[in-house]
Motif scaffolding. Sequence first.
Motif, PDB file in Angstrom:
ATOM      1  N   TRP A   1       0.444  -0.141   2.761  1.00  9.89           N
ATOM      2  CA  TRP A   1       1.188   0.599   1.749  1.00  9.89           C
ATOM      3  C   TRP A   1       1.613   1.947   2.311  1.00  9.89           C
TER       4      TRP A   1
ATOM      5  N   ARG B   1       0.888   5.609   0.765  1.00  8.11           N
ATOM      6  CA  ARG B   1      -0.311   5.668  -0.076  1.00  8.11           C
ATOM      7  C   ARG B   1      -1.469   6.139   0.789  1.00  8.11           C
TER       8      ARG B   1
ATOM      9  N   THR C   1       1.292 -16.928 -11.025  1.00  6.80           N
ATOM     10  CA  THR C   1       2.211 -15.844 -11.382  1.00  6.80           C
ATOM     11  C   THR C   1       2.531 -15.857 -12.870  1.00  6.80           C
TER      12      THR C   1
ATOM     13  N   TRP D   1      -4.035 -10.135  -3.768  1.00 12.94           N
ATOM     14  CA  TRP D   1      -3.850  -9.764  -2.363  1.00 12.94           C
ATOM     15  C   TRP D   1      -3.638 -10.999  -1.494  1.00 12.94           C
TER      16      TRP D   1
ATOM     17  N   MET E   1       0.931 -10.745  -3.419  1.00 18.40           N
ATOM     18  CA  MET E   1       1.591 -10.125  -4.567  1.00 18.40           C
ATOM     19  C   MET E   1       1.245  -8.637  -4.552  1.00 18.40           C
ATOM     20  N   ARG E   2       1.822  -7.916  -3.590  1.00 19.85           N
ATOM     21  CA  ARG E   2       1.400  -6.555  -3.319  1.00 19.85           C
ATOM     22  C   ARG E   2       1.739  -5.578  -4.449  1.00 19.85           C
ATOM     23  N   GLU E   3       2.881  -5.705  -5.043  1.00 19.90           N
ATOM     24  CA  GLU E   3       3.230  -4.785  -6.139  1.00 19.90           C
ATOM     25  C   GLU E   3       2.288  -4.987  -7.321  1.00 19.90           C
ATOM     26  N   GLU E   4       2.006  -6.250  -7.642  1.00 16.03           N
ATOM     27  CA  GLU E   4       1.085  -6.543  -8.731  1.00 16.03           C
ATOM     28  C   GLU E   4      -0.328  -6.062  -8.394  1.00 16.03           C
TER      29      GLU E   4
ATOM     30  N   GLU F   1      -1.109  -3.502  -6.456  1.00 17.38           N
ATOM     31  CA  GLU F   1      -1.141  -2.051  -6.565  1.00 17.38           C
ATOM     32  C   GLU F   1      -1.242  -1.608  -8.024  1.00 17.38           C
ATOM     33  N   GLU F   2      -0.492  -2.250  -8.890  1.00 15.39           N
ATOM     34  CA  GLU F   2      -0.553  -1.923 -10.315  1.00 15.39           C
ATOM     35  C   GLU F   2      -1.939  -2.247 -10.875  1.00 15.39           C
TER      36      GLU F   2
END
Length: 601
Positions: free
Chosen positions: A34, A37, A108, A150, A154-157, A159-160
């Motif tokens: 990231w 970050r 998903t 991970w 699904m990196r955006e999910e 991180e959220e």
Amino acid sequence: MISRRRNACTWAALLACVTLSLYLLGFDHLSLAWPGRQIPTKANWRDPEADSYFWKALPTLYPPASIRPLPTSGPVSFPPIQATGLKESAEARSLREKHRRAVKSIFTRCWASYREHAWLADELTPNSGASRNTFGGWAATLVDSLDTLWIMEMREEFEEAVAAAITIDFTKTDSNEVNVFETTIRYLGGFLGAFDVSQDYRLLRKAVEIGEMLYKAFDTPNRMPITRWDIHAAMRNDRSKQIAGSGTLIAEIGSLSMEFTRLSILTGDPKWFDAVQAITDLMAAQQMSTELPGLWPLVADAQKQIFNGGTAFTLGAMADSVYEYLPKMSALLGGQLDVYQTMYERAAATAMKHNLFRPMLPDNDDILIAGQAHTKNGGRDIELEAQGQHLVCFFGGLMVVGGKMFNRQQDVDAATKLVEGCIWAYKSMPHGIMPETFNAHPCPSQHSCAWDESLWKREVARKAGEKDVESLTEAQLNQIVKDKHVPKGFTAIPDARYILRPEAIESVFVLYRATGREDLLESAWDMFSAIERVTSTEFASSAVWDVSKPGEVPQQSDSMESFWLGETLKYFYLIFSDPSLISLDEFVFNTEAHPLRRLVP
């Protein structure tokens, strides 16, 4: 391994080579996943306010006399679990990847519904599109799903989810009682597993928070934990009456070792390892003095530290993870403590002799089912209860791990037949899904067994409650079989639910990784397709009440436990992934399918 070819570090690969070199030199905190970050380094991962954290600052009433250190002899080299040198055709790879995408698509969809309708709640209700709290209200599905997010890239999910997870307050809950075991495997295991795959140190900080909370459940006079814990009394510092229970399920007290030990390894603080190792010492000392030497009875007396009193011995519900963690602790610690291998080998030998049975089947399939054993007359008589459980399907995968690591081919052979038994139970049911529990007629031995249809029908009638089965006519027997929805080979189905359980695909996955057998991929896809067909809802996937009735769509129960996303879909995804993804020679799964890094030479 660092390439020894000249000019390996080209300018195009310079950044990757520098990162790899730093990792090999011990700077394993570095992460480029990231950009932008800031991830704390290993030296300063600890929150500056950690010592003032509520559970950390809460006084200990019964401190241990001493704390044993983590072992320092160094990890040993175990034989590999995963098969090597396997070849795959382009066509087979294309099909496998297609199936992997299908699994990810279901995950998903379920994750999106959880995010929209149940965010930060424990569970989504998949039919009504609402939420419920069943595990403290600490976002069980979210935490259980972190490492799955991970692994599925699904990196955006991810991180959220991490940003939300670090806001969970483990000093607030509406639950009157905390199940220490469930909290350990789902929450502590969830944070540790997500950290071990991502190296995001925010997750390790959160693991320490819940580790500090769980450690206070050990604050009793004999340092045995309270497994069903009055957390509000503890928060009031009213722990003078904290006493370990006299009737404690063996799984709930004996299955805390992996998560506590991994937390100690990562933080360098041995107190968690010390706490659970005291339990291991007692169980090891009493293992061969039970009425079925090698196995522990279902219930222990933690107050009196008695682990060898009782007459019921099962590998399934309420005992399963005790046995699961024996070889896995060896893997986690790199074999530095011999006690776990010894305990596993003793348990495996007894289980193979007294719990595993070959069912009488129409095609005479050479499979095994894990049943329950009951002792009588002080252990002089042992009676087999020939009941299979979906939950106990984990045992095949476990014996693959133990058999491979400890060079016990007899365990691998038995494991193969156990996995085949779970596949059979899926294929034989009208909807292609194994029920929660079933009964079968055991063969006289594990070596041969001729099918006797008349005997099978009489056994079905006997299980149905008929007293004088010998007087029943053929027509009456046939009607009983029809009314009870019992396929050939089964004699009863006491619990016909499917609750989205992972244990069967877990063991199919482990056996596939160990053998590379392509037919296991076919079985896995058949299982996944059948499950998706009957569990799919408008929002996600739901458990169903009855998978035994042919021609009748199973009624859904509006329940989706966190293990659906944390375990079941993860194992389906991994079996259709490249074997290098979460290699069993680098990771070991806790009982909630959270991958923890093994210590290796």
